[in-house]
Design a protein around this motif. Structure first.
Motif, PDB file in Angstrom:
ATOM      1  N   PHE A 174     -14.111  65.622  44.966  1.00  0.00           N
ATOM      2  CA  PHE A 174     -15.232  65.231  45.834  1.00  0.00           C
ATOM      3  C   PHE A 174     -14.788  64.589  47.142  1.00  0.00           C
ATOM      4  O   PHE A 174     -15.639  64.227  47.960  1.00  0.00           O
ATOM      5  N   PHE A 175     -13.500  64.424  47.368  1.00  0.00           N
ATOM      6  CA  PHE A 175     -13.002  63.896  48.638  1.00  0.00           C
ATOM      7  C   PHE A 175     -11.917  64.817  49.174  1.00  0.00           C
ATOM      8  O   PHE A 175     -10.780  64.404  49.399  1.00  0.00           O
ATOM      9  N   GLN A 176     -12.266  66.086  49.356  1.00  0.00           N
ATOM     10  CA  GLN A 176     -11.286  67.024  49.894  1.00  0.00           C
ATOM     11  C   GLN A 176     -11.074  66.743  51.381  1.00  0.00           C
ATOM     12  O   GLN A 176     -12.025  66.747  52.162  1.00  0.00           O
ATOM     13  N   GLY A 187      -2.491  72.417  53.024  1.00  0.00           N
ATOM     14  CA  GLY A 187      -2.134  71.020  53.206  1.00  0.00           C
ATOM     15  C   GLY A 187      -2.463  70.481  54.577  1.00  0.00           C
ATOM     16  O   GLY A 187      -2.137  69.319  54.887  1.00  0.00           O
ATOM     17  N   GLU A 188      -3.135  71.245  55.394  1.00  0.00           N
ATOM     18  CA  GLU A 188      -3.511  70.797  56.728  1.00  0.00           C
ATOM     19  C   GLU A 188      -4.783  69.957  56.656  1.00  0.00           C
ATOM     20  O   GLU A 188      -5.686  70.252  55.880  1.00  0.00           O
ATOM     21  N   PRO A 189      -4.861  68.870  57.459  1.00  0.00           N
ATOM     22  CA  PRO A 189      -6.071  68.028  57.440  1.00  0.00           C
ATOM     23  C   PRO A 189      -7.293  68.825  57.895  1.00  0.00           C
ATOM     24  O   PRO A 189      -7.229  69.639  58.815  1.00  0.00           O
ATOM     25  N   TRP A 216     -19.905  67.932  62.176  1.00  0.00           N
ATOM     26  CA  TRP A 216     -19.379  67.301  60.972  1.00  0.00           C
ATOM     27  C   TRP A 216     -18.143  67.997  60.423  1.00  0.00           C
ATOM     28  O   TRP A 216     -17.438  67.425  59.585  1.00  0.00           O
ATOM     29  N   GLY A 217     -17.865  69.209  60.861  1.00  0.00           N
ATOM     30  CA  GLY A 217     -16.650  69.888  60.461  1.00  0.00           C
ATOM     31  C   GLY A 217     -16.608  70.186  58.963  1.00  0.00           C
ATOM     32  O   GLY A 217     -17.628  70.260  58.280  1.00  0.00           O
ATOM     33  N   MET A 218     -15.399  70.313  58.428  1.00  0.00           N
ATOM     34  CA  MET A 218     -15.196  70.630  57.018  1.00  0.00           C
ATOM     35  C   MET A 218     -14.842  69.402  56.193  1.00  0.00           C
ATOM     36  O   MET A 218     -14.571  69.509  55.001  1.00  0.00           O
TER      37      MET A 218
END
Length: 795
Positions: free
Chosen positions: A122-124, A130-132, A142-144
């Protein structure tokens, strides 16, 4: 028929069985004569048929209205609840949460499931490489960041909350080593009640000398509490989820604005401080996920509850509730809602008008006792409750929208300083989720009510009415059946709890035992492997008797009751009018709409005081010149069929028994009269002719019965029939060559009797003439004597 007329003129309360049988017999003979000769229809039968056709028309007209009401309601439910898309969202979340907590056995393994398993789900914050993940840009605010299953974005924070057996301060000593842990420790977050958030908690920044190593918790008292999904009946034996404002509630938030390491550090802090311990009763994790990818934006409330039993087990539940922000996603939804509301309003107006007519006609009591009217009332009342609930949710939607906007204005910078706004969001969203859940349950219940409403409408069509009458007549039989079945069933439920409840979950509580036993009764399947583990022979007897009495005897008895009632109702239906025949009648009614005569006018014409007792087609053509030929034929065909059906009913077994009883009573009365006549004739042949007897007549007021009001008759309760001599026709056997010997002998005797009577009459006439002569002579003598006396006096 004179006896029939006499019986029909009697008051109803004074009619006996003979009178009823006479009337019934006269009715049967009348109907059969009218049917065979085709001379007409009895007026009351025509009135009855017109009334039945009116009821059929009204019922069949309301059937499309009820179906449209049902179809529109189902359509608006699917439009508002968006069931398919909600399933696509919630099914993924259910699978994810169940997979996270499958391996939980105690509180330590629960912490391990939360950190890192729950956090990573729930906190991806990174992608597959592995990229932010992006927190937003010019095209996507809000992005991803904070996405769950790609399309569901976490809102505000995730709340961890527990209820405890005590409100006293608790928690292990802790030495903070970072800004986050020091802030949490000094602020007392999570270790103070919701009711007193300013209680604070003593914390130190150095390690205490007596502090223990908390890397291992295997020696704690809450060890080995296994986790399993809680069955609803077991909830009565587990701790209850307290209201959020309870003084025994402790909570903290995890914010998605923090990095993965910071989130894990927060959770590690609460784990090391022993936020969960032996006094914990329930643990609740709640979060909100916003999905705007579908046509109707909605926010999912996910609540995971853990129930810690003092018996050493941990149970959990996960609940998902959808909160919609657009209750009218399209113009089609508004159109469907409007049409359904109009159908509800139309049905309500019809019900009110019907009640007013019943009140004016002094039949309101019978109207309110009718089960069909009661069901109609509940359907319409439920519809208005649904409208009110939907309206109330629409009003509350503005509050949740404002609460989300107050939180989202901080973007991904939300932290502990904004806890008040987060609390407001969780409070408002929780209330709206509860209202939405209640509305969804009302939708499902109201759908069932509208379905049951069809059975009322089906009663208007003769063949469909067989089903509805069967169900209505089953109520009494099934009620008596349940009087016997329920105690027997509860005996097995109770004995099953006592025998298997300690080792089988389905018999651990009374509710679970009822459900498990009922399932065995319906399906005929059971877990013999689980039953036989203990008390083998006792379990064998329990299972054997259960199958014998419940599965074989009682369940098949229910089927027998249903089939018996259905066959009875099927036998009573004599018209055999199929559904397509009813549709054909309505089609012709539509074709002749302008000239079709309303059933009310026919009933009014048949109720006039000067009406004929029997009507013909010529009479109806004179009454209603514009009546279509199809309607005329339909009326007379239905009336003829109704008379035939009534005749068959009157000749039923019960009525034939009444007829036999009446005949036996009449034969007995005739036999008594004959016996009396024979006895009187044996004593004196003239007695019955000359001795008066009290007549057998009915006096309405028995007090007025006396020798003046009651007439007297002779000769077998009949007045003597005397014929003048000049009109009498003598009985001459000489002109009857076919007469037998005994009749010739009777003729000779009668001839001799007439001669003797003639001679006796001549003798009487002679005697009368002599008496008259003597009387005249006497008068002359008296006159002479009186005349002489007068002369002497003068002289």
């Amino acid at each position: 028929m004179a006896g029939v007329l006499e019986s029909s003129n009697k008051p109803v309360e004074r009619r006996d069985v003979s009178d009823v049988v006479r009337i019934m017999t006269g009715q049967v003979l009348t109907y059969e004569n009218l049917i065979e000769t085709g001379t007409g229809i009895e007026i009351r039968t025509m009135q009855l048929v017109a009334n039945q056709q009116y009821a059929k028309v009204m019922g069949c007209i309301m059937l499309p209205v009820a179906f449209m009401h049902f179809a529109l309601f189902v359509a608006l439910v699917f439009q508002h609840l968006d069931v398919t898309n909600v399933y696509l969202i919630e099914s993924e979340l259910r699978d994810a949460t169940d997979g996270l907590f499958d391996g939980v056995e105690d509180l330590d393994s629960l912490w391990e499931a939360i950190n890192p398993g729950f956090v990573e789900t729930f906190f991806q914050q990174t992608d597959s490489l592995g990229e932010p993940l992006s927190k937003g840009d010019a095209d996507d605010k809000w992005g991803m960041w904070g996405r769950v299953a790609t399309y569901n974005q976490l809102q505000a924070a995730i709340r961890f909350q527990q209820s405890r057996r005590t409100t006293k301060t608790y928690g292990e000593p802790y030495t903070c080593s970072s800004n986050i842990t020091c802030f949490l420790c000094r602020a007392g977050i999570g270790f103070q009640t919701v009711a007193s958030p300013d209680a604070g908690f003593n914390c130190t920044s150095r390690r205490l000398g007596d502090e223990r190593d908390h890397t291992s918790h295997t020696a704690f008292s809450y060890e080995n509490r296994r986790l399993s999904l809680m069955p609803p009946p077991l909830g009565i034996a587990l701790p209850k989820v307290l209201p959020e404002s309870s003084e025994n509630m402790f909570r903290f938030y995890i914010y998605p604005s923090e990095t993965d390491e910071e989130i894990k550090e927060r959770l590690s802090y609460f784990q090391e401080r022993r936020w969960l311990d032996g006094d914990t009763e329930t643990v609740s994790i709640r979060l909100y996920l916003l999905n705007t990818e579908f046509g109707q934006p909605n926010m999912e409330q996910l609540t995971i509850n853990f129930f810690i039993s003092e018996g050493g087990s941990i149970y959990y539940t996960r609940n998902l509730e959808a909160i919609f922000f657009k209750y009218f996603p399209s113009m089609l939804t508004m159109a469907i809602d409007g049409m359904w509301f109009l159908s509800l309003l139309f049905s309500s107006i019809v019900m009110v008008i019907t009640m007013v007519k019943a009140f004016r006609g002094a039949t309101i009591g019978a109207h309110l006792k009718d089960g069909r009217n009661i069901l109609e009332f509940f359907v319409l009342a439920g519809g208005w409750v649904v409208c009110y609930q939907f309206y109330w949710i629409m009003i509350r939607k503005d509050a949740i929208t404002k609460a989300i906007e107050d939180v989202r204005q901080y973007g991904w910078n939300l932290n502990d300083s904004h806890e008040g706004k987060v609390d407001k969001l969780f409070e408002t969203a929780g209330e709206l989720a509860g209202l939405s859940s209640f509305l969804a349950n009302m939708f499902s219940i109201y759908t069932l009510l509208t379905m049951y409403r069809f059975f009322v409408m089906f009663g208007a069509q003769p063949r469909l009415a067989i089903i509805t009458r069967t169900l209505s007549h089953l109520v009494t039989d099934l009620a008596h059946f349940l009087v016997v079945f329920v105690p027997s069933f509860l005996v097995y439920v109770t004995s099953g709890m006592l025998m298997f409840g300690r080792r089988m979950e389905c018999y651990a509580t009374f509710g679970a035992a009822v459900g498990c036993t009922f399932r065995m009764a319906q399906e005929g399947e059971f877990d013999w492997g689980g039953f036989k583990q203990e008390f083998y022979w006792t379990s064998l007897v329990w299972i054997f008797t259960f199958i014998l009495f419940i599965n074989i005897l009682f369940i098949n008895l229910v089927l027998a009751i249903i089939l018996d009632v259905y066959n009875e109702m099927r036998g009573e239906e004599k018209t055999n009018e199929a559904f397509w025949e009813t549709l054909d009648q309505f089609w012709h009614r539509f074709l002749h709409m302008k000239s079709w005569v309303r059933e009310g006018m026919i009933q009014e014409k048949c109720s006039l005081p000067d009406r004929e007792d029997v009507v013909t087609q010529q009479n109806f053509e004179a009454y209603f010149p514009m009546m279509p030929r199809y309607q005329m034929d339909l009326l007379f065909r239905s009336s003829t069929q109704a008379m035939s059906i009534q005749s068959e009913k009157d000749l039923g077994t019960e009525n034939l028994l009444k007829l036999s009883r009446s005949m036996m009573e009449n034969v007995g009365s005739v036999n008594e009269s004959l016996r009396t006549i024979v006895q009187e004739e044996a004593k004196d042949s003239l007695q019955s002719w000359v001795v008066p007897k009290k007549a057998k007549v009915e006096i309405e007021n028995q007090e007025l019965e006396n020798f003046i009001t009651v007439p007297v008759i002779t000769k077998g309760n009949q007045k003597a029939r005397l014929t003048p001599a000049d009109q009498a026709k003598p009985f001459e056997v000489d002109g009857m060559p076919w007469a037998p010997e005994w009749l010739r002998e009777v003729g000779t005797m009668l001839k001799t009797q007439r001669q003797w009577l003639s001679h006796a009459m001549w003798q009487l006439e002679q005697l009368q003439w002599n008496m008259q002569n003597a009387h005249v002579a006497k008068l002359q003598e008296d006159k002479f004597l009186s005349g002489d006396a007068g002369v002497g006096t003068v002289m």
